[in-house]
Design a protein around this motif. Structure first.
Motif, PDB file in Angstrom:
ATOM      1  N   ILE A  35       0.912  -1.060   0.044  1.00 37.35           N
ATOM      2  CA  ILE A  35      -0.029   0.173  -0.028  1.00 37.35           C
ATOM      3  C   ILE A  35       0.932   1.272   0.027  1.00 37.35           C
ATOM      4  O   ILE A  35       0.627   2.244  -0.785  1.00 37.35           O
ATOM      5  CB  ILE A  35      -0.953   0.074   1.232  1.00 37.35           C
ATOM      6  N   ALA A  36       1.868   1.294   0.899  1.00 35.06           N
ATOM      7  CA  ALA A  36       2.851   2.589   0.900  1.00 35.06           C
ATOM      8  C   ALA A  36       3.429   2.742  -0.366  1.00 35.06           C
ATOM      9  O   ALA A  36       3.582   3.830  -0.856  1.00 35.06           O
ATOM     10  CB  ALA A  36       3.792   2.241   2.073  1.00 35.06           C
ATOM     11  N   SER A  37       4.072   1.570  -0.637  1.00 35.80           N
ATOM     12  CA  SER A  37       4.712   1.653  -2.254  1.00 35.80           C
ATOM     13  C   SER A  37       3.971   2.216  -3.219  1.00 35.80           C
ATOM     14  O   SER A  37       4.228   2.965  -3.984  1.00 35.80           O
ATOM     15  CB  SER A  37       5.354   0.339  -2.614  1.00 35.80           C
ATOM     16  N   GLN A  38       2.590   1.690  -3.404  1.00 37.16           N
ATOM     17  CA  GLN A  38       1.596   1.898  -4.480  1.00 37.16           C
ATOM     18  C   GLN A  38       1.332   3.485  -4.236  1.00 37.16           C
ATOM     19  O   GLN A  38       1.208   4.200  -5.210  1.00 37.16           O
ATOM     20  CB  GLN A  38       0.388   1.359  -4.339  1.00 37.16           C
ATOM     21  N   ILE A  39       1.028   3.945  -3.053  1.00 37.74           N
ATOM     22  CA  ILE A  39       0.655   5.454  -2.881  1.00 37.74           C
ATOM     23  C   ILE A  39       1.969   6.069  -3.093  1.00 37.74           C
ATOM     24  O   ILE A  39       1.497   7.210  -3.929  1.00 37.74           O
ATOM     25  CB  ILE A  39       0.031   5.500  -1.535  1.00 37.74           C
ATOM     26  N   GLU A  40       3.185   6.019  -2.569  1.00 42.07           N
ATOM     27  CA  GLU A  40       4.254   6.697  -2.985  1.00 42.07           C
ATOM     28  C   GLU A  40       4.661   6.907  -4.486  1.00 42.07           C
ATOM     29  O   GLU A  40       5.162   7.964  -4.906  1.00 42.07           O
ATOM     30  CB  GLU A  40       5.491   6.025  -1.950  1.00 42.07           C
ATOM     31  N   ASP A  41       4.493   5.889  -5.159  1.00 46.55           N
ATOM     32  CA  ASP A  41       4.848   5.833  -6.456  1.00 46.55           C
ATOM     33  C   ASP A  41       3.568   6.336  -7.379  1.00 46.55           C
ATOM     34  O   ASP A  41       3.746   6.237  -8.621  1.00 46.55           O
ATOM     35  CB  ASP A  41       5.262   4.399  -6.768  1.00 46.55           C
ATOM     36  N   ASP A  42       2.419   6.768  -6.939  1.00 49.15           N
ATOM     37  CA  ASP A  42       1.300   7.315  -7.648  1.00 49.15           C
ATOM     38  C   ASP A  42       0.740   6.045  -8.533  1.00 49.15           C
ATOM     39  O   ASP A  42       0.343   6.655  -9.564  1.00 49.15           O
ATOM     40  CB  ASP A  42       1.750   8.715  -8.392  1.00 49.15           C
ATOM     41  N   LYS A  43       0.928   4.923  -8.019  1.00 43.63           N
ATOM     42  CA  LYS A  43       0.353   3.868  -8.985  1.00 43.63           C
ATOM     43  C   LYS A  43      -1.001   3.421  -8.463  1.00 43.63           C
ATOM     44  O   LYS A  43      -1.852   3.082  -9.206  1.00 43.63           O
ATOM     45  CB  LYS A  43       1.236   2.670  -8.863  1.00 43.63           C
ATOM     46  N   MET A  44      -1.625   3.987  -7.344  1.00 41.87           N
ATOM     47  CA  MET A  44      -2.848   3.714  -6.619  1.00 41.87           C
ATOM     48  C   MET A  44      -3.446   5.089  -6.072  1.00 41.87           C
ATOM     49  O   MET A  44      -2.546   5.842  -5.384  1.00 41.87           O
ATOM     50  CB  MET A  44      -3.036   2.799  -5.549  1.00 41.87           C
ATOM     51  N   PRO A  45      -4.627   5.406  -6.373  1.00 36.72           N
ATOM     52  CA  PRO A  45      -5.549   4.524  -7.178  1.00 36.72           C
ATOM     53  C   PRO A  45      -5.100   4.997  -8.759  1.00 36.72           C
ATOM     54  O   PRO A  45      -4.592   5.648  -9.160  1.00 36.72           O
ATOM     55  CB  PRO A  45      -6.784   5.236  -6.641  1.00 36.72           C
ATOM     56  N   LEU A  46      -5.538   3.899  -9.536  1.00 41.72           N
ATOM     57  CA  LEU A  46      -5.221   3.894 -10.934  1.00 41.72           C
ATOM     58  C   LEU A  46      -5.655   5.075 -11.485  1.00 41.72           C
ATOM     59  O   LEU A  46      -6.732   5.714 -11.275  1.00 41.72           O
ATOM     60  CB  LEU A  46      -5.914   2.834 -11.464  1.00 41.72           C
ATOM     61  N   SER A  47      -4.763   5.599 -12.540  1.00 42.72           N
ATOM     62  CA  SER A  47      -5.191   6.737 -13.234  1.00 42.72           C
ATOM     63  C   SER A  47      -6.414   6.529 -13.945  1.00 42.72           C
ATOM     64  O   SER A  47      -7.278   7.666 -14.278  1.00 42.72           O
ATOM     65  CB  SER A  47      -4.005   7.403 -13.954  1.00 42.72           C
ATOM     66  N   SER A  48      -6.780   5.339 -14.540  1.00 39.99           N
ATOM     67  CA  SER A  48      -7.974   5.149 -15.144  1.00 39.99           C
ATOM     68  C   SER A  48      -9.232   5.413 -14.290  1.00 39.99           C
ATOM     69  O   SER A  48     -10.185   5.786 -14.888  1.00 39.99           O
ATOM     70  CB  SER A  48      -8.044   3.708 -15.741  1.00 39.99           C
ATOM     71  N   TYR A  49      -8.826   4.790 -12.900  1.00 36.65           N
ATOM     72  CA  TYR A  49     -10.018   5.066 -12.045  1.00 36.65           C
ATOM     73  C   TYR A  49     -10.233   6.669 -11.617  1.00 36.65           C
ATOM     74  O   TYR A  49     -11.598   7.165 -11.631  1.00 36.65           O
ATOM     75  CB  TYR A  49      -9.870   4.547 -10.809  1.00 36.65           C
ATOM     76  N   THR A  50      -9.183   7.188 -11.510  1.00 35.86           N
ATOM     77  CA  THR A  50      -9.277   8.701 -10.953  1.00 35.86           C
ATOM     78  C   THR A  50      -9.717   9.773 -12.200  1.00 35.86           C
ATOM     79  O   THR A  50     -10.285  10.687 -11.986  1.00 35.86           O
ATOM     80  CB  THR A  50      -7.973   9.366 -10.284  1.00 35.86           C
ATOM     81  N   LEU A  51      -9.601   9.038 -13.391  1.00 35.08           N
ATOM     82  CA  LEU A  51      -9.848   9.949 -14.527  1.00 35.08           C
ATOM     83  C   LEU A  51     -11.614  10.098 -14.452  1.00 35.08           C
ATOM     84  O   LEU A  51     -11.984  11.202 -14.999  1.00 35.08           O
ATOM     85  CB  LEU A  51      -9.528   9.079 -15.908  1.00 35.08           C
ATOM     86  N   ILE A  52     -12.211   9.244 -14.177  1.00 26.21           N
ATOM     87  CA  ILE A  52     -13.485   9.150 -14.058  1.00 26.21           C
ATOM     88  C   ILE A  52     -14.084   9.590 -12.776  1.00 26.21           C
ATOM     89  O   ILE A  52     -15.181  10.137 -12.481  1.00 26.21           O
ATOM     90  CB  ILE A  52     -14.336   7.767 -14.447  1.00 26.21           C
ATOM     91  N   HIS A  53     -13.559   9.299 -11.730  1.00 28.38           N
ATOM     92  CA  HIS A  53     -13.795   9.423 -10.291  1.00 28.38           C
ATOM     93  C   HIS A  53     -12.716  10.453  -9.979  1.00 28.38           C
ATOM     94  O   HIS A  53     -11.793  10.088  -8.836  1.00 28.38           O
ATOM     95  CB  HIS A  53     -13.842   8.049  -9.372  1.00 28.38           C
TER      96      HIS A  53
END
Length: 152
Positions: free
Chosen positions: A108-126
């Motif tokens: 979780i920490a790694s994904q958030i720090e690397d901006d991998k989560m939440p997915l850009s395809s998800y945040t594009l709509i949400h």
């Protein structure tokens, strides 16, 4: 021209036909005792951030958009949610071993720090799911605190 009409008709009939193929929605009215929020007594602001940014793909209850009724989009979303839950299911957090919890927290920490989560395809709509710097810091602080608790 006649061939083009036949192709368009076949594609159109195919598109209409796939609308009747059911999907298995990820919906549950029950929040189990094993849920991440319950097990860890998460602060309300962090709970909100996680629910908005993570829970649609990483829990047993997805808040579906209107377009989930349209195939093949529903299939794509169903597969994406299935993969997300296989990787991490916040509703099953209490059932994870300490070793697995530690691994998931690091991820979780790694994904958030690397901006991998939440997915850009998800945040594009949400748009509200995109985490601000402050929200990331709050979540990372929680993650680090939980890892320390597991180490003790």
């Amino acid at each position: 021209m006649k061939v083009l009409k036949i192709i368009v008709l076949v594609v159109l009939l195919g598109f209409v036909g796939i609308q009747f193929v059911p999907t298995d929605p990820n919906l549950s009215d029950v929040v189990p005792d094993t849920d991440f929020m319950s097990v860890n007594q998460v602060a309300k602001d962090i709970e909100h951030d996680l629910r908005v940014s993570c829970y649609d793909c990483h829990s047993n209850n997805t808040q579906y958009p209107w377009y989930n009724k349209v195939q093949p989009i529903a299939w794509f979303l169903e597969e994406h949610i299935k993969e997300g839950k296989e990787e991490l299911n916040f509703n099953e957090w209490g059932d994870y071993s300490d070793r697995r919890k530690r691994s998931k927290l690091k991820s979780i920490a790694s994904q958030i720090e690397d901006d991998k989560m939440p997915l850009s395809s998800y945040t594009l709509i949400h748009k509200d799911a995109k985490l601000s710097v402050e929200e990331k810091e709050r979540i990372l602080t929680l993650v680090n605190d939980l890892m320390e608790e597991l180490d003790n």
